[in-house]
Motif scaffolding. Structure first.
Motif, PDB file in Angstrom:
ATOM      1  N   PHE A 202       0.835  -1.203   0.000  1.00  0.00           N
ATOM      2  CA  PHE A 202       0.000   0.000   0.000  1.00  0.00           C
ATOM      3  C   PHE A 202       0.875   1.260   0.000  1.00  0.00           C
ATOM      4  CE2 PHE A 202      -2.149   3.407   2.311  1.00  0.00           C
ATOM      5  CZ  PHE A 202      -3.327   3.542   1.582  1.00  0.00           C
ATOM      6  N   ILE A 203       1.916   1.270   0.829  1.00  0.00           N
ATOM      7  CA  ILE A 203       2.813   2.428   0.918  1.00  0.00           C
ATOM      8  C   ILE A 203       3.545   2.638  -0.410  1.00  0.00           C
ATOM      9  CG2 ILE A 203       4.851   3.386   2.057  1.00  0.00           C
ATOM     10  CD1 ILE A 203       2.270   3.449   3.717  1.00  0.00           C
TER      11      ILE A 203
ATOM     12  N   GLY B  59      -3.276   2.255  -2.778  1.00  0.00           N
ATOM     13  CA  GLY B  59      -2.287   3.254  -2.382  1.00  0.00           C
ATOM     14  C   GLY B  59      -2.167   4.400  -3.375  1.00  0.00           C
ATOM     15  N   THR B  60      -2.446   4.118  -4.645  1.00  0.00           N
ATOM     16  CA  THR B  60      -2.358   5.175  -5.657  1.00  0.00           C
ATOM     17  C   THR B  60      -3.610   6.040  -5.706  1.00  0.00           C
ATOM     18  OG1 THR B  60      -3.302   3.848  -7.474  1.00  0.00           O
ATOM     19  CG2 THR B  60      -0.918   3.662  -7.087  1.00  0.00           C
TER      20      THR B  60
ATOM     21  N   VAL C 264       1.306   4.442  -2.626  1.00  0.00           N
ATOM     22  CA  VAL C 264       1.252   5.877  -2.269  1.00  0.00           C
ATOM     23  C   VAL C 264       2.456   6.611  -2.838  1.00  0.00           C
ATOM     24  CG1 VAL C 264       1.319   7.515  -0.363  1.00  0.00           C
ATOM     25  CG2 VAL C 264      -0.119   5.479  -0.188  1.00  0.00           C
TER      26      VAL C 264
ATOM     27  N   SER D  66       2.318   7.157  -6.637  1.00  0.00           N
ATOM     28  CA  SER D  66       1.085   7.736  -7.186  1.00  0.00           C
ATOM     29  C   SER D  66       1.337   8.975  -8.033  1.00  0.00           C
ATOM     30  CB  SER D  66       0.103   8.054  -6.051  1.00  0.00           C
ATOM     31  OG  SER D  66       0.668   8.941  -5.108  1.00  0.00           O
TER      32      SER D  66
END
Length: 458
Positions: free
Chosen positions: A112-113, A267-268, A116, A119
């Motif tokens: 998930f990170i 995450g994005t 992010v 993104s």
């Protein structure tokens, strides 16, 4: 008095669906016998009973419908061009994150990170497509403004998850050929350019009336259009996405592969959703004619996308960085680059190049035709921007690893262009008849500038 026929200019119609909307708004008026709008001529021909209706009522109905009978095209231009400049910057960038190292033994939270952190790359690559689905939306509430962005991202997350499951289950990465990647980017670029020109009100493209799938102006009739565009987004060639597909492959499980891609795509979403929501809200309080300048933004993003596709197809075109520098008169940015000559050992030409935060160095090489070449690429600092090299004329797309990566071939008569997997970092291997006659002390204008298309990887 009696029935009168008038032709009124109507500004702000961006596609044929707008014609119907204007006609419906006017025909609701008491006394209007017939109304026929034309997107091509930006006009409305109306027949009405002068005892029951007048031009002022008709113009008011047009304005209430979200269109204008006056050309006020100069309102708030500066804001749009600031956005254009910002998106060009994002469009020319890519994430400098070394995803491969981050994914080693990664947990779902780390995935998930990683999403992010990458993104901003998603905004640069696909923000224009999402923008084209939300910027023309006529909204009655804040939710209506952000709805297209929500649908687009929902479709994108679903597509990524399904692809992750397929890759994990089949045990082979869902990979596109070089030709397919180039074709997708060129098509997406053309889609956005034509759409943007229509949004900007160019009469030539109104007359062509090119029918685009899921027209930006028919979102109200086809509310799931942004969702479907988001689903198709999963097939776009993208460095971080391909890295994640390889990770999903390594899980060896449909469930794990799908979950990996789901967490990564979630995450994005925050940055992509913010970008889409803002673009939807930006136009809400503006006059309808502001849409023309929003179209310019979509055209610019389409040019960036199409240029990358042409690069992947092996066609050398000036990068947006080079064009911008040329227009601004920045001679340093547009100066010619130097190329290296090979070292010949046992009848084999050895050329060396480094892949790091500066892109590919040197990105220009000379070789002699009909003599074997050993190309050694040192993966010193790999990331989603430089981690894959594509050589269209040799039909090679190679994922680089840390350390030495070797590509062997025998050059013929034509120069060999290469780029990263997204067509952003470029280079060329110049093929000559006699390597001894080459003077590398002089710059060669045919070699792309070393920093071309990769400002954020520095």
């Amino acid at each position: 008095m009696g029935v009168k026929r008038e032709k009124i200019k109507v500004f702000g119609m961006t596609c044929t669906s707008c014609q119907s909307r204007v006609e419906r708004a006017v025909t609701k008026l008491t006394g209007v016998k017939n109304a026929m709008a034309s997107f091509n001529t930006q006009s409305l021909t109306v027949e009405y009973d002068t005892n029951l209706c007048n031009l002022e009522k008709i113009r008011t109905a047009i304005n209430v419908a979200g269109y204008s009978t006056k050309d006020g095209s100069h309102s708030k231009i500066a804001g749009i061009f600031i956005i254009v400049a910002a998106i060009i910057l994002i469009g020319n960038s890519s994430s400098g994150l070394d995803m491969t190292s981050k994914l080693n033994g990664a947990t779902y939270f780390v995935l998930f990170i990683v999403g992010v952190l990458t993104s901003i790359h998603c905004v640069g690559m696909c923000g224009g497509i999402m923008l084209s689905q939300s910027i023309t939306k006529d909204s009655k509430s804040k939710f209506d403004s952000v709805r297209p962005a929500l649908l687009y991202n929902a479709g994108r997350v679903l597509s990524y998850t399904i692809i992750g499951g397929i890759v994990g289950a089949l045990g082979s990465v869902l990979s596109l050929s070089i030709t397919a990647k180039a074709g997708l980017q060129i098509f997406a670029g053309m889609f956005m350019i034509i759409m943007g020109l229509n949004m900007s009100g160019f009469s030539l493209f109104r007359r062509l009336n090119f029918k685009l799938p899921w027209s930006t102006c028919s979102i109200k009739k086809k509310p799931k259009a942004p969702f479907l565009i988001g689903v198709l987004n999963g097939l776009m060639p993208c460095g971080p996405l391909q890295t994640m597909q390889l990770y999903a492959l390594g899980t060896g499980s449909a469930f794990s592969g799908a979950m990996s891609m789901l967490l990564f795509s979630l995450g994005t979403v925050p940055l992509m959703l913010t970008f889409g929501a803002l673009s939807g809200l930006i136009t809400k309080g503006y006059t309808k004619t502001l849409l023309r300048f929003s179209g310019i933004l979509v055209v610019v993003l389409g040019i960036v996308m199409g240029t990358r596709g042409l690069t992947l197809a092996g066609i050398n075109v000036p990068s947006t960085t080079t064009l911008t520098a040329s227009l601004s008169g920045n001679k340093t940015a547009t100066s010619s680059s130097k190329a290296n000559k090979p070292v010949i050992e046992n009848g084999v030409q050895i050329i060396r190049m480094t892949a790091d935060d500066n892109g590919y160095t040197p990105n220009g090489q000379y070789v002699q035709k009909n003599m074997p070449v050993k190309w050694i690429i040192d993966g010193k600092a790999l990331n989603s921007c430089n981690g894959q090299i594509v050589i269209p004329s040799l039909n090679i797309q190679k994922n680089l690893q840390a350390g030495d990566n070797i590509i062997e071939f025998t050059p013929k008569d034509n120069d060999i262009s290469f780029s990263c997997g997204m067509g952003m970092i470029r280079g060329v291997i110049k093929v000559v008849d006699n390597i001894n006659t080459v003077d590398t002390s002089k710059p060669d204008s045919s070699i792309p500038t070393p920093s071309s298309g990769m400002p954020c990887c520095k």
